[in-house]
Design a protein around this motif. Structure first.
Motif, short mmCIF file in Angstrom:
data_model
loop_
_atom_site.label_atom_id
_atom_site.label_comp_id
_atom_site.label_asym_id
_atom_site.label_seq_id
_atom_site.Cartn_x
_atom_site.Cartn_y
_atom_site.Cartn_z
N HIS A 184 30.29 -8.52 -15.60
CA HIS A 184 28.98 -7.88 -15.74
C HIS A 184 28.01 -8.93 -16.27
N ARG A 185 26.99 -9.23 -15.49
CA ARG A 185 26.08 -10.32 -15.81
C ARG A 185 24.93 -9.85 -16.70
N VAL A 186 24.85 -10.42 -17.87
CA VAL A 186 23.76 -10.15 -18.82
C VAL A 186 22.86 -11.37 -18.85
N VAL A 187 21.59 -11.17 -18.57
CA VAL A 187 20.62 -12.27 -18.59
C VAL A 187 19.62 -12.01 -19.70
N VAL A 188 19.47 -12.97 -20.60
CA VAL A 188 18.53 -12.88 -21.72
C VAL A 188 17.25 -13.61 -21.31
N LEU A 189 16.15 -12.87 -21.22
CA LEU A 189 14.87 -13.43 -20.80
C LEU A 189 14.12 -13.95 -22.03
N VAL A 190 14.04 -15.27 -22.16
CA VAL A 190 13.44 -15.91 -23.33
C VAL A 190 11.97 -16.20 -23.02
N LEU A 191 11.07 -15.54 -23.71
CA LEU A 191 9.64 -15.73 -23.51
C LEU A 191 9.05 -16.59 -24.62
N GLU A 192 7.89 -17.15 -24.36
CA GLU A 192 7.24 -18.01 -25.35
C GLU A 192 7.07 -17.27 -26.67
N GLY A 193 7.40 -17.95 -27.78
CA GLY A 193 7.33 -17.34 -29.09
C GLY A 193 8.55 -16.52 -29.44
N ALA A 194 9.64 -16.69 -28.67
CA ALA A 194 10.85 -15.88 -28.88
C ALA A 194 11.36 -16.01 -30.31
N LEU A 195 11.83 -14.90 -30.84
CA LEU A 195 12.40 -14.87 -32.20
C LEU A 195 13.86 -15.30 -32.12
N PRO A 196 14.23 -16.37 -32.80
CA PRO A 196 15.59 -16.94 -32.63
C PRO A 196 16.72 -15.94 -32.86
N LEU A 197 16.61 -15.11 -33.89
CA LEU A 197 17.69 -14.16 -34.14
C LEU A 197 17.83 -13.18 -32.99
N GLU A 206 29.38 -11.75 -18.71
CA GLU A 206 28.87 -13.11 -18.62
C GLU A 206 27.44 -13.07 -19.14
N VAL A 207 27.07 -13.99 -20.01
CA VAL A 207 25.73 -13.98 -20.56
C VAL A 207 25.08 -15.33 -20.34
N SER A 208 23.82 -15.31 -19.94
CA SER A 208 23.07 -16.53 -19.71
C SER A 208 21.62 -16.30 -20.10
N THR A 209 20.86 -17.37 -20.17
CA THR A 209 19.44 -17.27 -20.53
C THR A 209 18.57 -17.75 -19.38
N CYS A 210 17.35 -17.27 -19.38
CA CYS A 210 16.36 -17.76 -18.43
C CYS A 210 14.99 -17.65 -19.07
N GLY A 211 14.03 -18.32 -18.47
CA GLY A 211 12.65 -18.23 -18.91
C GLY A 211 11.77 -17.95 -17.72
N VAL A 212 10.47 -18.12 -17.89
CA VAL A 212 9.57 -17.98 -16.76
C VAL A 212 9.90 -19.06 -15.73
N VAL A 213 10.17 -20.26 -16.26
CA VAL A 213 10.66 -21.37 -15.43
C VAL A 213 11.77 -22.05 -16.21
N ALA A 214 12.58 -22.84 -15.53
CA ALA A 214 13.62 -23.59 -16.23
C ALA A 214 12.98 -24.65 -17.11
N GLY A 215 13.66 -24.97 -18.21
CA GLY A 215 13.13 -25.99 -19.12
C GLY A 215 13.16 -25.52 -20.56
N ASP A 231 22.91 -7.75 -14.01
CA ASP A 231 23.28 -6.34 -14.11
C ASP A 231 22.57 -5.70 -15.30
N THR A 232 22.38 -6.49 -16.35
CA THR A 232 21.63 -6.07 -17.53
C THR A 232 20.70 -7.20 -17.92
N ILE A 233 19.46 -6.86 -18.22
CA ILE A 233 18.47 -7.82 -18.71
C ILE A 233 18.13 -7.45 -20.14
N VAL A 234 18.14 -8.43 -21.03
CA VAL A 234 17.72 -8.22 -22.42
C VAL A 234 16.49 -9.07 -22.69
N VAL A 235 15.44 -8.43 -23.19
CA VAL A 235 14.20 -9.13 -23.54
C VAL A 235 14.10 -9.18 -25.06
N PRO A 236 14.38 -10.33 -25.67
CA PRO A 236 14.26 -10.44 -27.13
C PRO A 236 12.79 -10.37 -27.56
#
Length: 315
Positions: free
Chosen positions: A5-18, A36-45, A68-73
Motif C-alpha cells: 500500500h503506497r503512502v505518499v507524503v506531500l511536503v509543501l513549502e514551510g512544512a513542519l518537520p514533526l 511503502e512510504v515516500s515523499t514528494c514535493g511540487v517538484v523534485a529537489g 493509495d494514500t496521500i498525507v499532507v503534513p
C-alpha cells in the motif's frame, strides 16, 4: 489492502518537520506491515521547511499518481497559499478514490482544493477559526483530535497526526497492528478522534494527564465492574470533580471511554485468539455475547464475526 500500500507524503513549502516525520515513522516498511512510504514535493529537489530545516524529495507531483494514500503534513504559516497545480493534483487523486489525509495546518491544502466542502474537518485549534472563515462550506470541529470522513481525513496539530495515522492502520489492518506500531513508537495505542484537543483556558491550566494513572488502572480491570465511585476513589477525587476532569482530558464521559476501551480490547482478542464471542464479552467486561454484538454494531457498524473474518490472521 494490497500487499503493498503506497503512502505518499506531500511536503509543501514551510512544512513542519514533526508533521512530516509522523507518517514516515508509522508507515515505515520496517514495521513489518505492508506499507511503502515516500515523499514528494511540487517538484523534485529541496523543499524549505519551517525553521532551519529542509527536505530533499525525490519526486514532484507526479508521485501522487501512484499513491493509495496521500498525507499532507502541516506547513507554516497556517493558510499559506499553495500552488494551483497542488490543488489540481489533490482533486485528481480524490477523483480516483485515493485516500487523502492532512495533519495540522495541512487541512488548508485540502480545503483550498475543495476536498472538504460539505464535510467535517479539523486542524490545530489555533487555526480553526481561520479555516472556518476562509471555507464556510466546511464544518470545522476545533476541539477534536481527528475527523474521519471516509476517504478524507484531517487531524489536529502535531501529535494528533500520530493518532490519525494509527487510526488509519487500525482501519486497514486492525487493532493489533496499530498497537504493535504504537509500542514501537512508545506512544499510546489509542486516543479516540473525539478526544478533546488541549485548548488554552482562561482559568487554571488543566493537567492533561492528571488522570492517566486511573485510566491505566481501569484498562487493567476491564473485565471487572467499573463504577464512577470506584474510579473517583482511585483518583482521590469526588465523583463530580472526577467526571469534570475526565471529560476535560478525554472529551468523553468515563463510562463512554470504558465502553470504547472494552470494544477495542475485544477487537484485539478477535484478531489474535480463537476465543468465542461469549468468552471475549466476559473477558472484557461486556457480560454476554449479545451485549458485545450490540455495541460492536453500534460503534463499528459490523458484527464481531464479520470483524474477525476480516482481520484475523493479518498480523
Amino acid at each position: 489492502m494490497r500487499k503493498s500500500h503506497r503512502v505518499v507524503v506531500l511536503v509543501l513549502e514551510g512544512a513542519l518537520p514533526l508533521d512530516v516525520g509522523i507518517p514516515a515513522e508509522v508507515f515505515h516498511p520496517e514495521s513489518g506491515f505492508p506499507y511503502e512510504v515516500s515523499t514528494c514535493g511540487v517538484v523534485a529537489g529541496t523543499v524549505p521547511a519551517h525553521g532551519d530545516f529542509g527536505f530533499t524529495v525525490p519526486r514532484g507531483l507526479e508521485a501522487l499518481d501512484d499513491a493509495d494514500t496521500i498525507v499532507v503534513p502541516g506547513y507554516a504559516p497556517a493558510g499559506r497559499p499553495i500552488p494551483v497545480e497542488v490543488c489540481e493534483a489533490l482533486r485528481s487523486a480524490a477523483g480516483k478514490g485515493v485516500r487523502i489525509a492532512s495533519i495540522c495546518y495541512g487541512a488548508f491544502a485540502l480545503a483550498d482544493a475543495g476536498l472538504l466542502d460539505g464535510l467535517r474537518a479539523t486542524t490545530h485549534w489555533d487555526a480553526a477559526e481561520k479555516l472556518a472563515e476562509r471555507h464556510p462550506r466546511v464544518t470545522v470541529e476545533p476541539n477534536v483530535l481527528f475527523v474521519d470522513e471516509g476517504s478524507i481525513l484531517t487531524s489536529a496539530g502535531a501529535a494528533a497526526g500520530l493518532d490519525l495515522c494509527l487510526h488509519i492502520v487500525r482501519r486497514d489492518l486492525g487493532v493489533s497492528a496499530a498497537n504493535e506500531i504504537a509500542r514501537g513508537l512508545v506512544t499510546a495505542p489509542y486516543r479516540a478522534g473525539g478526544q478533546a484537543q488541549y485548548l488554552p483556558k482562561t482559568g487554571p491550566a488543566v493537567q492533561g494527564e492528571s488522570l492517566a494513572a486511573t485510566r491505566e488502572w481501569a484498562m487493567a480491570r476491564l473485565g471487572q465492574p467499573l463504577t464512577i465511585a470506584g474510579l473517583a476513589a482511585h483518583a482521590q477525587l469526588s465523583p463530580r470533580t472526577f467526571m469534570r476532569r475526565f471529560a476535560e482530558e478525554t472529551g468523553s464521559t468515563p463510562l463512554q471511554w470504558i465502553l470504547r476501551a472494552r470494544v477495542d480490547t475485544a477487537r484485539e482478542l478477535l484478531e489474535s485468539t480463537k476465543l468465542s464471542v461469549d468468552c471475549i464479552a466476559e473477558e472484557v467486561g461486556l457480560g454476554t455475547g449479545s451485549n458485545l454484538r450490540l455495541h460492536f454494531r453500534r460503534l463499528l457498524d459490523v458484527s464481531p464475526t464479520e470483524y474477525r473474518a476480516t482481520f484475523s490472521g493479518r498480523n
